[in-house]
Design an enzyme around this catalytic site. Structure first.
Site, PDB file in Angstrom:
ATOM      1  N   GLU A 123      -3.860   4.290   4.556  1.00  0.00           N
ATOM      2  CA  GLU A 123      -2.947   3.242   4.324  1.00  0.00           C
ATOM      3  C   GLU A 123      -1.965   3.364   5.305  1.00  0.00           C
ATOM      4  O   GLU A 123      -1.520   4.191   5.851  1.00  0.00           O
ATOM      5  CB  GLU A 123      -2.258   3.617   2.744  1.00  0.00           C
ATOM      6  CG  GLU A 123      -3.209   3.461   1.741  1.00  0.00           C
ATOM      7  CD  GLU A 123      -3.796   2.177   1.539  1.00  0.00           C
ATOM      8  OE1 GLU A 123      -3.519   1.293   2.186  1.00  0.00           O
ATOM      9  OE2 GLU A 123      -4.901   1.942   0.603  1.00  0.00           O
ATOM     10  N   CYS A 124      -1.279   2.105   5.572  1.00  0.00           N
ATOM     11  CA  CYS A 124      -0.253   2.167   6.580  1.00  0.00           C
ATOM     12  C   CYS A 124       1.282   2.486   5.976  1.00  0.00           C
ATOM     13  O   CYS A 124       2.096   2.438   6.675  1.00  0.00           O
ATOM     14  CB  CYS A 124      -0.175   0.615   7.261  1.00  0.00           C
ATOM     15  SG  CYS A 124       0.404  -0.587   5.964  1.00  0.00           S
TER      16      CYS A 124
END
Length: 244
Positions: free
Chosen positions: A238-239
């Protein structure tokens, strides 16, 4: 299912919020994606927004939500390091779907960040997390606030990574309702939707990319790799936008 009170739910501990939404989620699981969007627009508070990274399958959620709610603000957090093909894809989809695009960026330019911190993406998990906080999380928080968002649509799917396998259709994140209409779609369903509506994958899909983010933390898929290993050197999936 009935209208939900965002303020009341935000006052609950996280575990209690999940339990409070469990019955609603059980019903939402029975609906198709279009029905989930329609239900959300009827039962969840506005303002409504849709986020997109304009990645491989972005055309699906952009078309799906925009056809039901034309002119919904579409939030893009632009790091300044997207692929040239991504910027071209953004322009093409914005024109084709007549998107109400809202672009948010870090308060520091990419060049200024490199001068201050070096190449954060080369500094392990901590560096990547700081990079994401500056370039993705803070701009998104600012967007949600600027647009007075109370309901946020996104195009995540459980099939994309291990970190997404247990995500519900409806949750609360960053103090707003978050709706994932295509959370249970598989790759075949995505393909069929694109074909049905004359939509295209991101241009880099044809070059072997399964997931596309920044140029420096995205790599082509190779045999034996999981999709999530093509991002952030396999250190994380995930960013930061869809965590917390």
């Amino acid at each position: 299912m009935s209208v939900l009170d965002l303020n009341a739910l935000n006052d609950l501990p996280k575990v209690d919020r999940v339990l409070a939404l469990a019955e609603t989620n059980a019903e939402l699981e029975k609906l198709v994606a279009e029905e989930r969007v329609a239900w959300s627009l009827e039962n969840l508070p506005g303002e409504y927004v849709l986020s997109s990274s304009f990645g491989i399958q972005a055309a699906v959620s952009l078309h799906l939500v925009n056809q039901i709610r034309p002119d919904i603000p579409v939030i893009l957090t632009d790091t300044g390091y997207l692929f040239p093909e991504t910027y071209q894809f953004i322009d093409a989809l914005t024109d084709k779907l007549k998107l109400n695009l809202k672009v948010y960026r870090a308060t520091e330019s990419a060049a200024w960040q490199e001068a201050r911190y070096g190449k954060l993406w080369e500094q392990g998990v901590e560096g990547i997390e700081k990079y994401n906080e500056i370039n993705k999380v803070e701009p998104m928080n600012r967007a949600l606030q600027d647009l007075n968002a109370q309901t946020w649509f996104a195009g995540l799917r459980r099939e994309q990574s291990g970190s997404r396998t247990s995500l519900p259709v409806l949750a609360i994140q960053r103090g707003v309702f978050k709706v994932l209409p295509i959370i249970d779609w598989d790759n075949r369903t995505v393909y069929q939707y694109l074909q049905k509506h004359g939509l295209k994958y991101h241009p880099l899909w044809h070059q072997g990319y399964l997931s596309v983010g920044d140029t420096h933390t995205t790599r082509k898929w190779e045999p034996g790799m999981a999709e999530e290993e093509t991002r952030f050197f396999g250190l994380k999936r995930e960013c930061g936008l869809h965590e917390g």
